[in-house]
Scaffold this motif. Structure first.
Motif, PDB file in Angstrom:
ATOM      1  N   VAL A  19      47.003 -21.425  63.721  1.00 26.46           N
ATOM      2  CA  VAL A  19      46.624 -20.118  63.054  1.00 26.46           C
ATOM      3  C   VAL A  19      46.785 -19.917  61.649  1.00 26.46           C
ATOM      4  CG1 VAL A  19      46.453 -17.454  63.329  1.00 26.46           C
ATOM      5  CG2 VAL A  19      46.716 -18.880  65.668  1.00 26.46           C
ATOM      6  N   GLY A  20      45.782 -19.644  60.833  1.00 23.16           N
ATOM      7  CA  GLY A  20      45.936 -19.481  59.597  1.00 23.16           C
ATOM      8  C   GLY A  20      45.792 -20.565  58.723  1.00 23.16           C
ATOM      9  N   GLU A  21      45.475 -21.744  59.331  1.00 26.65           N
ATOM     10  CA  GLU A  21      45.118 -22.944  58.603  1.00 26.65           C
ATOM     11  C   GLU A  21      43.715 -22.974  58.123  1.00 26.65           C
ATOM     12  OE1 GLU A  21      46.599 -27.533  59.523  1.00 26.65           O
ATOM     13  OE2 GLU A  21      45.962 -26.290  61.148  1.00 26.65           O
ATOM     14  N   THR A  22      43.651 -23.280  56.998  1.00 27.72           N
ATOM     15  CA  THR A  22      42.297 -23.539  56.263  1.00 27.72           C
ATOM     16  C   THR A  22      41.615 -24.982  56.585  1.00 27.72           C
ATOM     17  OG1 THR A  22      43.009 -22.329  54.504  1.00 27.72           O
ATOM     18  CG2 THR A  22      41.185 -23.344  54.219  1.00 27.72           C
ATOM     19  N   VAL A  23      40.140 -24.665  57.190  1.00 26.68           N
ATOM     20  CA  VAL A  23      39.658 -25.996  57.392  1.00 26.68           C
ATOM     21  C   VAL A  23      38.033 -26.092  57.012  1.00 26.68           C
ATOM     22  CG1 VAL A  23      40.610 -26.182  59.914  1.00 26.68           C
ATOM     23  CG2 VAL A  23      38.520 -24.811  59.749  1.00 26.68           C
ATOM     24  N   GLU A  24      37.593 -27.112  56.719  1.00 28.87           N
ATOM     25  CA  GLU A  24      36.250 -27.460  56.195  1.00 28.87           C
ATOM     26  C   GLU A  24      35.110 -27.684  57.335  1.00 28.87           C
ATOM     27  OE1 GLU A  24      37.080 -29.780  52.076  1.00 28.87           O
ATOM     28  OE2 GLU A  24      37.278 -30.694  53.698  1.00 28.87           O
ATOM     29  N   VAL A  25      34.231 -26.895  57.336  1.00 30.97           N
ATOM     30  CA  VAL A  25      33.033 -27.267  58.328  1.00 30.97           C
ATOM     31  C   VAL A  25      32.160 -28.160  57.782  1.00 30.97           C
ATOM     32  CG1 VAL A  25      31.020 -26.117  59.632  1.00 30.97           C
ATOM     33  CG2 VAL A  25      33.384 -24.762  59.036  1.00 30.97           C
ATOM     34  N   THR A  37      39.078 -20.233  58.099  1.00 35.93           N
ATOM     35  CA  THR A  37      40.423 -20.151  58.545  1.00 35.93           C
ATOM     36  C   THR A  37      40.336 -20.015  60.007  1.00 35.93           C
ATOM     37  OG1 THR A  37      40.890 -18.895  56.489  1.00 35.93           O
ATOM     38  CG2 THR A  37      42.511 -18.683  58.212  1.00 35.93           C
ATOM     39  N   ILE A  38      41.392 -20.693  60.412  1.00 33.67           N
ATOM     40  CA  ILE A  38      41.552 -20.731  62.070  1.00 33.67           C
ATOM     41  C   ILE A  38      42.255 -19.202  62.400  1.00 33.67           C
ATOM     42  CG2 ILE A  38      43.117 -21.673  63.797  1.00 33.67           C
ATOM     43  CD1 ILE A  38      40.861 -23.928  62.822  1.00 33.67           C
ATOM     44  N   LYS A  39      41.595 -18.715  63.439  1.00 32.92           N
ATOM     45  CA  LYS A  39      41.993 -17.477  63.763  1.00 32.92           C
ATOM     46  C   LYS A  39      42.894 -17.148  65.101  1.00 32.92           C
ATOM     47  CE  LYS A  39      40.708 -15.169  60.134  1.00 32.92           C
ATOM     48  NZ  LYS A  39      41.762 -14.370  59.252  1.00 32.92           N
ATOM     49  N   LYS A  47      39.388 -21.049  67.313  1.00 30.34           N
ATOM     50  CA  LYS A  47      38.252 -20.264  66.828  1.00 30.34           C
ATOM     51  C   LYS A  47      38.519 -20.047  65.280  1.00 30.34           C
ATOM     52  CE  LYS A  47      35.474 -16.316  68.210  1.00 30.34           C
ATOM     53  NZ  LYS A  47      35.548 -15.322  69.314  1.00 30.34           N
ATOM     54  N   THR A  48      37.428 -20.194  64.488  1.00 31.99           N
ATOM     55  CA  THR A  48      37.484 -19.677  63.244  1.00 31.99           C
ATOM     56  C   THR A  48      36.997 -18.344  62.879  1.00 31.99           C
ATOM     57  OG1 THR A  48      35.536 -20.940  62.993  1.00 31.99           O
ATOM     58  CG2 THR A  48      37.294 -22.081  62.391  1.00 31.99           C
ATOM     59  N   ASP A  49      37.258 -17.858  61.565  1.00 35.13           N
ATOM     60  CA  ASP A  49      36.794 -16.665  61.221  1.00 35.13           C
ATOM     61  C   ASP A  49      35.327 -16.406  61.304  1.00 35.13           C
ATOM     62  OD1 ASP A  49      36.804 -18.105  58.853  1.00 35.13           O
ATOM     63  OD2 ASP A  49      37.682 -16.627  57.720  1.00 35.13           O
TER      64      ASP A  49
END
Length: 76
Positions: A19-25, A37-39, A47-49
């Motif tokens: 949770v809180g990690e930044t990911v690229e789509v 951001t992983i929510k 689940k992402t934001d």
């Protein structure tokens, strides 16, 4: 000009998403579509934001099946 219908598989992350990690789509050719951001993280999905769900290996999950693209990976 002919197009190939192949995609580049996204390697599974070495460690689980958090949770809180930044990911690229990414699209099927690993072009970055957006940054999220992983929510939420569960045993099987994240689940992402943006509201999408993803399998732990980064594949998109539509509620019934997973698909190899779009996919997510950690932002460098």
């Amino acid at each position: 000009m002919p197009h190939t219908l192949a995609y580049i598989p996204t390697p599974a992350p070495a460690t689980p998403f958090a949770v809180g990690e930044t990911v690229e789509v990414l699209d099927r050719e690993h072009v970055v579509l957006s940054v999220q951001t992983i929510k939420k993280v569960t045993r099987k999905k994240v689940k992402t934001d943006c509201g999408r769900e993803w399998m732990l290996d980064g594949e998109w999950f539509d509620g019934e099946s997973s698909y190899p693209f779009p996919s997510i990976r950690r932002k460098a």
